[in-house]
Scaffold this active site. Structure first.
Site, short mmCIF file in Angstrom:
data_model
loop_
_atom_site.label_atom_id
_atom_site.label_comp_id
_atom_site.label_asym_id
_atom_site.label_seq_id
_atom_site.Cartn_x
_atom_site.Cartn_y
_atom_site.Cartn_z
N ASP A 7 0.87 -1.17 0.00
CA ASP A 7 0.00 0.00 0.00
C ASP A 7 0.92 1.23 0.00
O ASP A 7 2.14 1.11 -0.22
CB ASP A 7 -1.00 -0.04 1.18
CG ASP A 7 -0.32 0.11 2.54
OD1 ASP A 7 0.93 0.14 2.60
OD2 ASP A 7 -1.04 0.18 3.55
N HIS A 8 0.34 2.39 0.28
CA HIS A 8 1.14 3.63 0.30
C HIS A 8 2.23 3.58 1.38
O HIS A 8 3.34 4.03 1.16
CB HIS A 8 0.21 4.84 0.54
CG HIS A 8 -0.69 4.65 1.72
ND1 HIS A 8 -1.77 3.78 1.69
CD2 HIS A 8 -0.65 5.16 2.97
CE1 HIS A 8 -2.36 3.79 2.88
NE2 HIS A 8 -1.69 4.61 3.68
N ARG A 133 6.31 -34.66 9.97
CA ARG A 133 5.54 -33.87 10.95
C ARG A 133 5.26 -32.45 10.46
O ARG A 133 4.19 -31.90 10.69
CB ARG A 133 6.23 -33.85 12.32
CG ARG A 133 7.51 -33.06 12.41
CD ARG A 133 8.13 -33.18 13.80
NE ARG A 133 9.25 -32.28 14.00
CZ ARG A 133 10.47 -32.46 13.50
NH1 ARG A 133 10.73 -33.52 12.74
NH2 ARG A 133 11.44 -31.59 13.74
N HIS A 134 6.21 -31.89 9.73
CA HIS A 134 5.98 -30.54 9.22
C HIS A 134 4.96 -30.55 8.07
O HIS A 134 4.09 -29.68 8.00
CB HIS A 134 7.30 -29.92 8.74
CG HIS A 134 8.29 -29.72 9.84
ND1 HIS A 134 7.95 -29.11 11.03
CD2 HIS A 134 9.60 -30.05 9.95
CE1 HIS A 134 9.00 -29.07 11.82
NE2 HIS A 134 10.02 -29.64 11.19
N ARG A 137 1.52 -30.99 9.60
CA ARG A 137 1.03 -29.78 10.28
C ARG A 137 0.64 -28.69 9.28
O ARG A 137 -0.37 -28.00 9.47
CB ARG A 137 2.10 -29.26 11.26
CG ARG A 137 2.27 -30.19 12.44
CD ARG A 137 3.54 -29.93 13.21
NE ARG A 137 3.76 -30.94 14.24
CZ ARG A 137 4.91 -31.10 14.90
NH1 ARG A 137 5.95 -30.32 14.64
NH2 ARG A 137 5.02 -32.05 15.81
C1 RB5 Z 1 -1.98 2.37 6.69
O1 RB5 Z 1 -2.02 3.53 7.45
C2 RB5 Z 1 -1.75 1.15 7.60
O2 RB5 Z 1 -2.86 0.93 8.38
C3 RB5 Z 1 -1.40 -0.05 6.78
O3 RB5 Z 1 -0.29 0.22 5.99
C4 RB5 Z 1 -1.05 -1.33 7.53
O4 RB5 Z 1 -0.06 -1.11 8.48
C5 RB5 Z 1 -2.16 -2.13 8.04
O5 RB5 Z 1 -1.98 -3.23 8.60
#
Ligand code: RB5
Length: 145
Positions: A7-8, A133-134, A137
């Site tokens: 995301d940003h 086992r891994h 699981r």
């Molecule tokens: C964005 O502000 C933030 O909430 C997002 O990047 C993230 O950390 C969510 O889990």
């Protein structure tokens, strides 16, 4: 193939990871976000990356948001995705060895770049330990009672 998404809040670290992967000669594709503004809802990108990882056997995903938490929650809604939200090389290593993690979720606001890139290397270089086992699981992860 390694599918990247952010995301940003994770965009800057994702770009550094992408450059690192390109320098290592890894095949990668960035599924967004591509701009800081307007802000991106992290689940949209997590779902895009998760779908690609499920569709393409043997591929991996790397998701970056502020903490890695929201990305991991969303990606893990997809059957076949084993997302690991890690903050150290050691936990990344264990997520590969014991959990066969296929999506690494990182926090752009909580990790320094050096640590994050080392974690990416560990994610790519560590093999799943295929003891019975891994395997048993990990199979149970997909089958909630
Ligand atoms: C964005 O502000 C933030 O909430 C997002 O990047 C993230 O950390 C969510 O889990």
């Amino acid at each position: 193939m390694i599918y990247l998404g952010s995301d940003h809040a994770g965009l800057e670290l994702k770009k550094l990871i992408q450059k690192h992967l390109q320098e290592k000669g890894e095949k990668e594709v960035d599924l967004g976000a591509f701009k800081i503004e307007p802000p991106t809802d992290y689940p949209e990108i997590a779902h895009e990356v998760a779908e690609k990882v499920v569709e393409n056997q043997g591929s991996k995903g790397i998701l970056v948001c502020g903490t890695g938490i929201g990305m991991c929650m969303a990606a893990n809604k997809h059957a076949g995705v084993r997302g690991a939200n890690c903050e150290s090389k050691g936990t990344v290593e264990m997520s590969r060895k014991h959990n066969d993690s296929n999506v690494l979720c990182l926090g752009g606001r909580v990790l320094d770049t050096k640590t994050a890139l080392e974690m990416v290397d560990t994610f790519l270089d560590t093999k799943f330990e295929t003891e019975e086992r891994h395997v048993r699981r990990v199979q149970k992860i997909e089958k909630p009672k």
